[in-house]
Scaffold this motif. Structure first.
Motif, PDB file in Angstrom:
ATOM      1  N   SER A   1       1.874   9.665   6.614  1.00  0.00           N
ATOM      2  CA  SER A   1       2.274   8.276   6.854  1.00  0.00           C
ATOM      3  C   SER A   1       3.151   8.214   8.102  1.00  0.00           C
ATOM      4  CB  SER A   1       2.995   7.701   5.641  1.00  0.00           C
ATOM      5  OG  SER A   1       3.889   8.634   5.147  1.00  0.00           O
TER       6      SER A   1
ATOM      7  N   VAL B   1       0.842  -1.203   0.000  1.00  0.00           N
ATOM      8  CA  VAL B   1       0.000   0.000   0.000  1.00  0.00           C
ATOM      9  C   VAL B   1       0.874   1.249   0.000  1.00  0.00           C
ATOM     10  CG1 VAL B   1      -1.644   1.343   1.389  1.00  0.00           C
ATOM     11  CG2 VAL B   1      -1.996  -1.107   1.076  1.00  0.00           C
ATOM     12  N   GLN B   2       1.917   1.228   0.855  1.00  0.00           N
ATOM     13  CA  GLN B   2       2.797   2.407   0.947  1.00  0.00           C
ATOM     14  C   GLN B   2       3.517   2.663  -0.376  1.00  0.00           C
ATOM     15  OE1 GLN B   2       2.710   4.539   3.034  1.00  0.00           O
ATOM     16  NE2 GLN B   2       2.553   3.850   5.141  1.00  0.00           N
TER      17      GLN B   2
ATOM     18  N   SER C   1       2.587   1.809  -3.390  1.00  0.00           N
ATOM     19  CA  SER C   1       1.677   2.316  -4.440  1.00  0.00           C
ATOM     20  C   SER C   1       1.321   3.785  -4.181  1.00  0.00           C
ATOM     21  CB  SER C   1       0.422   1.440  -4.561  1.00  0.00           C
ATOM     22  OG  SER C   1      -0.396   1.682  -3.465  1.00  0.00           O
ATOM     23  N   ARG C   2       1.175   4.178  -2.908  1.00  0.00           N
ATOM     24  CA  ARG C   2       0.896   5.593  -2.580  1.00  0.00           C
ATOM     25  C   ARG C   2       2.088   6.479  -2.966  1.00  0.00           C
ATOM     26  NH1 ARG C   2      -0.578   6.042   3.493  1.00  0.00           N
ATOM     27  NH2 ARG C   2      -1.016   8.225   3.081  1.00  0.00           N
TER      28      ARG C   2
ATOM     29  N   TYR D   1       3.129  15.767   0.726  1.00  0.00           N
ATOM     30  CA  TYR D   1       3.041  14.301   0.666  1.00  0.00           C
ATOM     31  C   TYR D   1       1.973  13.758   1.613  1.00  0.00           C
ATOM     32  CZ  TYR D   1       6.356  15.142   4.489  1.00  0.00           C
ATOM     33  OH  TYR D   1       6.975  15.620   5.596  1.00  0.00           O
ATOM     34  N   PRO D   2       1.433  12.526   1.332  1.00  0.00           N
ATOM     35  CA  PRO D   2       0.382  11.946   2.179  1.00  0.00           C
ATOM     36  C   PRO D   2       0.892  11.635   3.594  1.00  0.00           C
ATOM     37  CG  PRO D   2       1.024  10.434   0.431  1.00  0.00           C
ATOM     38  CD  PRO D   2       1.799  11.673   0.227  1.00  0.00           C
TER      39      PRO D   2
ATOM     40  N   TYR E   1       9.322  10.051   2.518  1.00  0.00           N
ATOM     41  CA  TYR E   1       8.544  11.129   1.879  1.00  0.00           C
ATOM     42  C   TYR E   1       9.212  12.480   2.110  1.00  0.00           C
ATOM     43  CZ  TYR E   1       4.342   8.554   0.520  1.00  0.00           C
ATOM     44  OH  TYR E   1       3.482   7.734  -0.101  1.00  0.00           O
TER      45      TYR E   1
ATOM     46  N   TRP F   1       2.275   9.421  -5.727  1.00  0.00           N
ATOM     47  CA  TRP F   1       2.727  10.780  -5.349  1.00  0.00           C
ATOM     48  C   TRP F   1       3.869  11.274  -6.259  1.00  0.00           C
ATOM     49  CZ3 TRP F   1       7.401  12.194  -2.570  1.00  0.00           C
ATOM     50  CH2 TRP F   1       7.446  13.527  -2.187  1.00  0.00           C
TER      51      TRP F   1
END
Ligand code: ADP
Length: 437
Positions: free
Chosen positions: A65, A45-46, A48-49, A62-63, A73, A53
Motif C-alpha cells: 500500500s 478499501v484500505q 477493510s484490507r 502486509y499487503p 502497516y 490482515w
C-alpha cells in the motif's frame, strides 16, 4: 517530508486541479463530489484490507500500500513481530523453569485460589501419589492428613507441618506453603525421614546413656557418704577431696536428671489435668524460702486465681528452674518477685530479679541446651545449662512461650505466657483483691 504532509499535498493538488478546471467549465461541484467519493472509497478499501490482515494475525507480510497506510502497516507489523519474539522467549523460559523444577528432588505443587492443583513436579507426583490428570483437583481431596488440612486452612504459613507421605507412611515429609501473586500458593515438601531417624537415634542415645549412668552414680554417692561418715577430720586433704567428690557427683546427678527429664518431655505423651497454679506457686515459693538461709527473698503476688490445663510435674519443674535461676543469679539479699496475672490474651507468670542480668547477645542463646553465659562472678555458680531448655520444652507442651527481658547489671524478668483457652473451670478470673504472700 512527513507522510501526513505528503498526503495533504496530494489532496491539495487534486483540489487545485478541480478549481482550475471548474473555473473554465461548469463542472466544479460534480468534480468536487467525485473527489470526495474517491477519497472515502479509498479509505474504506484500505480499512477493510487492514482489518482482514489483522484478522489473519497481522504477523504475516502486509499487503502493498502507499502513503499513511504503508506506515500504519509497518508499525503494527513491527509491534506484532516483537510481541511474537517476546512470547517465544517467555515460553522458552517457562519450559526451562519447568524442566528444572521437574528435576528438583523436593516436591513442588502450584495451587490456585481454591486450592486446586495447577501444576506439580515429578517428586510431588511420587511422594503425594498425584497424577498428571489430577490438574484442577482440589489438594485437600488428595492429601487428607488432618494436620495438613489444618495447616492449609490456617492461612498462617510462617511454619511448616510434618506429615507422613500418603503413598508410603514410612516416609516423613516436611510440608511448607509459600504464598505468591494474587492468592496463588506454592506447596513444597521435603523428605525428612533421614533427619527424623537421626533425631530419634540422638534421643535414644542420650536417654540410654543418662539411664545407664544413674546406677553407677547412686553407688558412687552411697560409698562416698559412707567414706565421709568414716572420715575423722584428721586429714584436711582427705576431707576436701570428699567434699569435691560430693560436689561433682551431685552436679553429675543433676545433669543426668535434667537429661532424662528433657528426654521424657520430648518423647512422652502429654497428660493434662486442671492444675491449681496459685497453690503450686505458693508451694514452690515456700520450698524456695526454706532452702534460702535466714532472709526471706521471695515475694509472690497472686493477682489472678486461674488454673491451667496441663501437667503438674512439668510445670513444677519449669517454675522451680526459673525461680532457682532468679535466686542463683542475684545477690543473696535481693528480692525475687513472682507475679501471676491475666492480661487480654494470656495468663502470665513473671519472675523478676535484681540480679546480674544477661547480655543482649546471650538472651536468644540461653535456652539452648548446655549454653551458659560467661559472666565474671565473685563466686562460682553451679549449673547444667539445661534448666531453660527444660522450661522452653515444658511451655511448648502447654502451648505457652517464654519471654526474656534483661539488662546487664540491672536484673531480669522471665515470663511464661499461657493462652487463655488453657484456663480451666474452678476459677474464671481475677481474685477480689490482689494477694501478696
Ligand atoms: P544453668 O542455670 O544450669 O546454667 P539454665 O539453662 O537454667 O542453666 O540457664 C542458662 C544460662 O542463662 C545460665 O548459665 C545463666 O547465665 C543465664 N541465666 C538464666 N537465668 C538467669 C537469671 N535469672 N539472671 C541472669 N542470668 C540467668
Amino acid at each position: 517530508m512527513g507522510i501526513w504532509a505528503k498526503e495533504i499535498k496530494t489532496i491539495f493538488l487534486f483540489l487545485f486541479t478541480i478549481v482550475i478546471v471548474g473555473s473554465f467549465t461548469e463542472l466544479f461541484w460534480p468534480l468536487m463530489f467525485l473527489l470526495l467519493v474517491a477519497i472515502i472509497a479509498r479509505q474504506v478499501v484500505q480499512i477493510s484490507r487492514f482489518e482482514a490482515w489483522i484478522n489473519r494475525g497481522g504477523s504475516k507480510k502486509y499487503p502493498i500500500s502507499t502513503g499513511i497506510w504503508e506506515d500504519l502497516y509497518y508499525h503494527v507489523y513491527r509491534i506484532k513481530k516483537n510481541e511474537k519474539r517476546r512470547k517465544k522467549k517467555l515460553s522458552l523460559m517457562i519450559d526451562q523453569f519447568r524442566q528444572s523444577t521437574e528435576a528438583l528432588p523436593d516436591a513442588a505443587v502450584v495451587l490456585g485460589i481454591n486450592n486446586e492443583i495447577d501444576w506439580s513436579n515429578k517428586a510431588a507426583r511420587k511422594v503425594f501419589g498425584l497424577q498428571v490428570s489430577d490438574k484442577g483437583q482440589r489438594i485437600p481431596n488428595l492429601i487428607r492428613h488432618p494436620g495438613f488440612i489444618r495447616y492449609l486452612k490456617s492461612n498462617d504459613y510462617q511454619t511448616s507441618v510434618t506429615i507422613p507421605s500418603p503413598v508410603d507412611h514410612s516416609i516423613i515429609l516436611e510440608v511448607r506453603i509459600v504464598p505468591y501473586g494474587a492468592g496463588l500458593r506454592l506447596l513444597l515438601a521435603q523428605d525428612i525421614t533421614h533427619l527424623k531417624k537421626m533425631e530419634r537415634t540422638r534421643k535414644d542415645f542420650v536417654a540410654n546413656v543418662s539411664h545407664e549412668l544413674r546406677t553407677p552414680l547412686t553407688v558412687l554417692k552411697g560409698y562416698l557418704e559412707t567414706l565421709q561418715d568414716l572420715d575423722d577430720g584428721q586429714s584436711l586433704l582427705l576431707t576436701n577431696s570428699f567434699l569435691q567428690m560430693q560436689g561433682q557427683t551431685e552436679r553429675m546427678q543433676h545433669l543426668v536428671d535434667d537429661l532424662l527429664l528433657l528426654t521424657r518431655l520430648e518423647t512422652q505423651k502429654k497428660k493434662v489435668d486442671c492444675v491449681d497454679i496459685p497453690a503450686l506457686l505458693s508451694q514452690i515459693c515456700k520450698e524456695g524460702d526454706d532452702i534460702e538461709s535466714d532472709t526471706r527473698r521471695i515475694e509472690l503476688t497472686l493477682e489472678c486465681s486461674a488454673h491451667i490445663m496441663g501437667e503438674e510435674q512439668e510445670l513444677r519443674s519449669a517454675f522451680t528452674n526459673l525461680l532457682g535461676n532468679a535466686l542463683k543469679y542475684s545477690p543473696e539479699n535481693s528480692l525475687v518477685k513472682l507475679h501471676w496475672y491475666q492480661d487480654a490474651n494470656s495468663v502470665v507468670l513473671a519472675i523478676t530479679d535484681k540480679g546480674e542480668g544477661i547480655t543482649k547477645a546471650d538472651i536468644p542463646r540461653i535456652t539452648e541446651r548446655f549454653y551458659r553465659s560467661e559472666v565474671k562472678r565473685a563466686k562460682k555458680v553451679n549449673g547444667t545449662g539445661l534448666g531453660l531448655a527444660i522450661v522452653k520444652h515444658v511451655l511448648m507442651r502447654h502451648d505457652a512461650y517464654l519471654k526474656i527481658k534483661s539488662e546487664l547489671g540491672q536484673g531480669s524478668c522471665f515470663s511464661c505466657h499461657f493462652p487463655i483457652n488453657r484456663i480451666c473451670e474452678e476459677t474464671n478470673g481475677v481474685l477480689p483483691k490482689a494477694g501478696v504472700q
